[in-house]
Design a protein around this motif. Structure first.
Motif, PDB file in Angstrom:
ATOM      1  N   PHE A 128       0.926  25.953  13.832  1.00  0.00           N
ATOM      2  CA  PHE A 128      -0.450  25.510  13.637  1.00  0.00           C
ATOM      3  C   PHE A 128      -1.416  26.689  13.607  1.00  0.00           C
ATOM      4  CE2 PHE A 128      -0.019  21.077  15.853  1.00  0.00           C
ATOM      5  CZ  PHE A 128       0.749  20.629  14.797  1.00  0.00           C
ATOM      6  N   ASP A 129      -2.630  26.400  13.125  1.00  0.00           N
ATOM      7  CA  ASP A 129      -3.747  27.305  13.343  1.00  0.00           C
ATOM      8  C   ASP A 129      -4.312  26.992  14.730  1.00  0.00           C
ATOM      9  OD1 ASP A 129      -5.977  29.139  12.088  1.00  0.00           O
ATOM     10  OD2 ASP A 129      -7.015  27.496  13.110  1.00  0.00           O
ATOM     11  N   GLU A 130      -4.552  28.014  15.521  1.00  0.00           N
ATOM     12  CA  GLU A 130      -4.964  27.782  16.915  1.00  0.00           C
ATOM     13  C   GLU A 130      -6.278  27.000  17.003  1.00  0.00           C
ATOM     14  OE1 GLU A 130      -5.915  30.334  20.949  1.00  0.00           O
ATOM     15  OE2 GLU A 130      -4.475  31.111  19.494  1.00  0.00           O
ATOM     16  N   LYS A 131      -7.223  27.291  16.132  1.00  0.00           N
ATOM     17  CA  LYS A 131      -8.517  26.599  16.173  1.00  0.00           C
ATOM     18  C   LYS A 131      -8.370  25.130  15.814  1.00  0.00           C
ATOM     19  CE  LYS A 131     -13.202  26.724  14.253  1.00  0.00           C
ATOM     20  NZ  LYS A 131     -14.131  27.414  13.300  1.00  0.00           N
ATOM     21  N   PHE A 132      -7.427  24.814  14.933  1.00  0.00           N
ATOM     22  CA  PHE A 132      -7.260  23.445  14.453  1.00  0.00           C
ATOM     23  C   PHE A 132      -6.000  22.797  15.042  1.00  0.00           C
ATOM     24  CE2 PHE A 132     -10.162  25.310  11.449  1.00  0.00           C
ATOM     25  CZ  PHE A 132     -11.044  24.279  11.162  1.00  0.00           C
ATOM     26  N   ARG A 133      -5.680  23.173  16.270  1.00  0.00           N
ATOM     27  CA  ARG A 133      -4.486  22.616  16.914  1.00  0.00           C
ATOM     28  C   ARG A 133      -4.693  21.184  17.392  1.00  0.00           C
ATOM     29  NH1 ARG A 133      -6.962  25.779  20.849  1.00  0.00           N
ATOM     30  NH2 ARG A 133      -7.213  24.709  22.872  1.00  0.00           N
ATOM     31  N   GLY A 134      -5.946  20.669  17.318  1.00  0.00           N
ATOM     32  CA  GLY A 134      -6.235  19.311  17.730  1.00  0.00           C
ATOM     33  C   GLY A 134      -6.165  19.159  19.237  1.00  0.00           C
ATOM     34  N   ALA A 135      -5.477  18.104  19.693  1.00  0.00           N
ATOM     35  CA  ALA A 135      -5.404  17.816  21.125  1.00  0.00           C
ATOM     36  C   ALA A 135      -4.294  18.597  21.814  1.00  0.00           C
ATOM     37  CB  ALA A 135      -5.185  16.311  21.325  1.00  0.00           C
ATOM     38  N   ASN A 136      -3.684  19.529  21.114  1.00  0.00           N
ATOM     39  CA  ASN A 136      -2.528  20.242  21.648  1.00  0.00           C
ATOM     40  C   ASN A 136      -2.944  21.501  22.415  1.00  0.00           C
ATOM     41  OD1 ASN A 136      -0.502  18.535  20.129  1.00  0.00           O
ATOM     42  ND2 ASN A 136      -1.720  19.340  18.446  1.00  0.00           N
ATOM     43  N   GLU A 137      -2.093  21.923  23.339  1.00  0.00           N
ATOM     44  CA  GLU A 137      -2.378  23.085  24.164  1.00  0.00           C
ATOM     45  C   GLU A 137      -2.241  24.374  23.332  1.00  0.00           C
ATOM     46  OE1 GLU A 137      -3.540  22.923  27.134  1.00  0.00           O
ATOM     47  OE2 GLU A 137      -3.317  20.743  27.311  1.00  0.00           O
ATOM     48  N   PRO A 138      -3.055  25.405  23.624  1.00  0.00           N
ATOM     49  CA  PRO A 138      -3.028  26.629  22.804  1.00  0.00           C
ATOM     50  C   PRO A 138      -1.732  27.419  22.915  1.00  0.00           C
ATOM     51  CG  PRO A 138      -4.479  26.887  24.712  1.00  0.00           C
ATOM     52  CD  PRO A 138      -4.121  25.443  24.638  1.00  0.00           C
ATOM     53  N   ASP A 139      -1.024  27.303  24.027  1.00  0.00           N
ATOM     54  CA  ASP A 139       0.158  28.155  24.199  1.00  0.00           C
ATOM     55  C   ASP A 139       1.375  27.678  23.421  1.00  0.00           C
ATOM     56  OD1 ASP A 139       0.584  25.911  25.710  1.00  0.00           O
ATOM     57  OD2 ASP A 139       1.256  26.963  27.515  1.00  0.00           O
TER      58      ASP A 139
END
Length: 378
Positions: A128-139
């Protein structure tokens, strides 16, 4: 077995006809009344079985859990909404969790349980793109990688048929091209791609856009973004038909912009689907299902999925988004089959194809579902 109705959906239209089923296949499609039917459904609509290519779980079970009794429940209950085949969809998670999920889903597919058929796996993330990860965790975000994907595909027993990723991070579109070469459909999603980047992704093999408008760079008159590319392209485009992820009027605009073609109705459902309003534990965090069936991370406005049923999605497309019943049905049957390369077996009422058939009344209630010719609703 022979079934018939005065409204059978064939070649994009309703006609009077009867269907002969033999050995899990549609043997013949005959004129109405030609032979004595075993089931006469009168004015109820007979339509092709629905295919959900983007669903993470239902009835208390998530694709990551790997519990045989859980997926058996999922498979056996999907026909209640007319789904005869689907792609269980992984959620973005740490790599080890995804590997565990892929292994369990492969085993479930091999079990050939009674109910909706598992056609393969939809890998959503972690590319994913980190900014557009939605409700998902960044890591959980990883850059697209052919080597990582090969590891995933090996564990899955080569059952991944569809992958969502942010192709602007796919260096030289290497993973995109590798997937296409291996007959895996690639969908652009969770992406911050600029318009030109999205168009280049299509030129390199992307054939779909994941949950249109959600978790992607939106349309602006000076930067059309991913949304501009999906509205202008001849690819497939998923749409969550719950009226919450995308307003019905915007769904109408999208169908019109794409001339009603290649739209794919999805649920993007979570494990809480079918459990009703309440608070549930999902992948280590609490989500809340509201009275409209929308899932949000507890205490926030962040949408985290749906509890939509496909037959209700068709109703919303027709009655609120003002899409014709014919195009709504195509979005739940033929187009998803074409997207994942299953249209030689499924998606239409045609002689020689699998006998996946749904009977619906005028309020979109499912009266009967045939999975490979077998009645599912008793």
């Amino acid at each position: 077995m022979i079934i018939q109705s005065r409204r059978v959906f064939i070649a994009g239209q309703f006609i009077k006809a009867q269907i002969e089923i033999e050995d899990k296949k549609i043997k013949s499609v005959l004129p109405y009344g030609k032979e004595k039917p075993d089931r006469d459904y009168g004015e109820d609509r007979i339509v092709p079985g629905f295919i959900d290519v983007h669903t993470h779980g239902a009835y208390g079970y998530s694709a990551e859990e790997g519990e045989p009794s859980g997926i058996k429940q999922w498979v056996s209950r999907l026909p209640e909404e007319g789904v005869t085949a689907f792609l269980p969809t992984t959620s973005p998670n740490p790599k080890e969790t995804i590997i565990k999920a892929l292994k369990s889903l492969r085993e479930a597919k091999d079990m050939k349980m009674k109910g909706a058929e598992i056609l393969g796996i939809h890998l959503e993330g972690p590319f994913f793109d980190e900014k557009f990860r939605g409700a998902n965790e960044p890591d959980i975000v990883l850059p697209p990688s052919v080597e990582v994907f090969k590891e995933f595909q090996a564990v899955s027993g080569n059952t991944i048929r569809y992958i969502t990723m942010a192709c602007e991070h796919d260096k030289d579109f290497e993973l995109t091209k590798y997937a296409v070469k291996n007959n895996i459909a690639v969908s652009l999603g969770h992406s911050g791609a600029k318009y030109e980047e999205a168009v280049l992704a299509v030129a390199n093999g992307v054939t779909s856009f994941t949950h249109s408008f959600n978790a992607m760079l939106g349309l602006h008159h000076r930067e059309p973004g991913v949304v501009g590319a999906l509205m202008a392209s001849n690819t497939f485009a998923e749409i969550i038909g719950d009226g919450q992820h995308v307003h019905p009027s915007v769904i109408n605009v999208l169908f019109k912009a794409r001339n009603n073609t290649k739209m794919v109705l999805i649920t993007d459902s979570l494990m809480a689907k079918g459990l009703g309003k309440g608070i549930y534990e999902h992948e280590g965090r609490k989500i809340e299902i509201d009275e409209k069936g929308t899932a949000r991370i507890l205490g926030t406005d962040t949408i985290a999925g749906s509890s939509l049923k496909i037959n209700r999605g068709i109703k919303l497309l027709v009655e609120e988004a003002m899409v014709s019943i014919e195009h709504a049905l195509l979005s739940a049957s033929l187009y998803p089959a074409q997207l994942i390369g299953a249209d030689k077996k499924k998606g239409q009422i045609v002689s020689g194809l699998d006998a996946d058939i749904v009977v619906m009344d005028d309020d979109y209630n499912v009266k009967q579902t045939y999975c490979l010719g077998e009645e599912m609703i008793r």
